[in-house]
Design an enzyme around this catalytic site. Structure first.
Site, mmCIF file in Angstrom:
data_model
loop_
_atom_site.group_PDB
_atom_site.id
_atom_site.type_symbol
_atom_site.label_atom_id
_atom_site.label_comp_id
_atom_site.label_asym_id
_atom_site.label_seq_id
_atom_site.Cartn_x
_atom_site.Cartn_y
_atom_site.Cartn_z
ATOM 1 N N LYS A 149 0.840 -1.204 0.000
ATOM 2 C CA LYS A 149 0.000 0.000 0.000
ATOM 3 C C LYS A 149 0.869 1.245 0.000
ATOM 4 O O LYS A 149 0.641 2.194 -0.748
ATOM 5 C CB LYS A 149 -0.873 -0.012 1.266
ATOM 6 C CG LYS A 149 -2.041 0.905 1.209
ATOM 7 C CD LYS A 149 -3.099 0.258 0.391
ATOM 8 C CE LYS A 149 -4.170 1.170 -0.049
ATOM 9 N NZ LYS A 149 -5.035 0.496 -1.008
ATOM 10 N N LYS A 177 -3.638 -12.711 -6.732
ATOM 11 C CA LYS A 177 -4.726 -13.389 -6.018
ATOM 12 C C LYS A 177 -6.063 -12.723 -6.355
ATOM 13 O O LYS A 177 -6.102 -11.535 -6.686
ATOM 14 C CB LYS A 177 -4.471 -13.381 -4.506
ATOM 15 C CG LYS A 177 -4.556 -12.026 -3.895
ATOM 16 C CD LYS A 177 -4.528 -12.067 -2.382
ATOM 17 C CE LYS A 177 -4.834 -10.646 -1.921
ATOM 18 N NZ LYS A 177 -4.525 -10.277 -0.609
ATOM 19 N N LYS A 192 -10.921 -8.396 -3.711
ATOM 20 C CA LYS A 192 -12.053 -7.481 -3.844
ATOM 21 C C LYS A 192 -11.607 -6.031 -3.819
ATOM 22 O O LYS A 192 -12.347 -5.143 -4.206
ATOM 23 C CB LYS A 192 -13.077 -7.740 -2.745
ATOM 24 C CG LYS A 192 -12.548 -7.640 -1.346
ATOM 25 C CD LYS A 192 -13.589 -8.089 -0.327
ATOM 26 C CE LYS A 192 -12.919 -8.332 1.021
ATOM 27 N NZ LYS A 192 -13.751 -8.960 2.000
#
Ligand code: TYM
Length: 330
Positions: free
Chosen positions: A111, A194, A197
């Site tokens: 991030k 992966k 969402k």
């Protein structure tokens, strides 16, 4: 009875990776363990959220827990922000966790790399400590999660061990439960990543539990495949391996049976069969989601929060006493 704790964030949409890596195992283990399944809305706000959407998604996620087979008569289902002890213990554990440990968390590093580090919230940095609090509050023995949560679990263990060493035995040191198959379901659009969402660009590679039949068909149809034509499990052919893993887990057929089923058939057939199996699997879940009315959901979440709170309160009290945090109120 030993205890389980696990949770998922009410952000975005629950996908097949969440189900196959985590929720499925919660359902399978809930009869052997005293189980706590949390909707972790305080984790969700570490990134900006629309308040209306967050509130709606919190309830939707609770409905999904119940609809995939979590039984509220034997498991405790609750919303994290309903039990204030989670945040209070986080402060206490913040004083045991080390900056260096949190800086090494790959989720944070990814991030920080994508955004400028100054723009990542302090809450996002501290997220793994809130997660440790979730787990340690319930004196949890086992934490069933997907592979991406392994590092956070190790941190929770390290914090528990350090706290016990410094202030006396207070927390059970939890063990991860990461399934051998399904712990890392990959994106259909990019099998090197992966299924996720949070990654908006990866929608196409992500089968949501509430997707309708057309969306499921379309996503499988467009799924990336590997070169070669043979349909068999092979770790080096990531796309096909991922598709076969999904088929294997949803049908319950053994790897050999799955390979025999597709022997001599092409990728188009694999994708069609996968879509059929997935649609058949999702349909009853979606019907159950629609069938849970608000009053019933409120009652389950209220009862869950009360049960969770009683245990959380006892652990927090113990932790405060261990630290010498005594005031005028008992
Ligand atoms: P979250 O909401 O990102 O994901 C919920 C669960 O789904 C698993 N998962 C996957 N498994 C296989 N393949 C994938 N592609 C995949 N993507 C996600 C995750 O590993 C997770 O088990 N920090 C946690 C929530 C949390 C928690 C906790 C979990 C908060 N406190 C305490 C356990 C114990 C999270 O963000 O999960």
């Amino acid at each position: 009875m030993k205890r389980i704790f696990s949770g998922a964030q009410p952000t975005g949409n629950v996908h097949l990776g969440n189900y196959l890596g985590a929720l499925r195992n919660w359902v399978a283990l809930q009869r052997e363990y005293e189980s706590f399944f949390c909707i972790v809305n305080l984790h969700a706000i570490t990134l900006p959220q629309d308040p209306k959407i967050l509130a709606a998604k919190t309830r939707e996620l609770a409905r999904i827990y119940l609809s995939v087979g979590i039984d509220p008569n034997i498991s405790t289902v609750f919303v994290q922000s309903d039990v204030a002890e989670h945040t209070e213990l986080t402060w206490i554990l913040n004083c045991s966790a080390r900056m260096g440990e949190l800086e090494r968390m790959t989720q944070f590093k990814d991030k920080a790399r994508k955004q400028q580090e100054e723009n990542v919230s302090v809450g996002y940095f501290d997220y793994p400590v809130l997660m440790a609090s979730d787990i340690l509050l319930y004196q949890t023995n086992l934490v069933p999660v997907g592979e991406d949560q392994k590092q956070h679990l190790e941190l929770a263990r390290d914090i528990a061990i350090r706290f016990n060493r410094d202030y006396g035995q207070t927390f059970v040191v939890p063990e991860p439960f990461i399934p051998k198959v399904g712990a890392r379901i990959m994106s259909l659009a990019d099998p090197t990543k992966k299924m996720s969402k949070s990654d908006e660009e990866s929608e196409a590679g992500c089968i949501m539990l509430l997707d309708d039949a057309d969306a499921v068909r379309r996503k499988f149809k467009r799924a990336v495949t590997d070169s070669g034509t043979e349909i068999r499990f092979d770790e080096s052919r990531r796309a096909i391996n991922n598709l076969l893993t999904i088929y294997h887990l949803l049908t319950g057929k053994s790897a050999a049976e799955v390979e025999a089923h597709f022997s001599g058939k092409g990728y188009a057939r694999l994708k069609e069969d996968l879509a059929d199996v997935t649609i058949g699997f999702l349909k009853p879940i979606q019907e159950r989601v629609r069938g849970i009315d608000d009053d019933k959901l409120d009652a389950i979440l209220k009862q869950g929060a009360e049960k969770a709170e009683a245990i959380a309160r006892a652990t927090l009290k113990h932790a405060k006493e261990s630290l010498g945090l005594v005031g005028a109120r008992k």
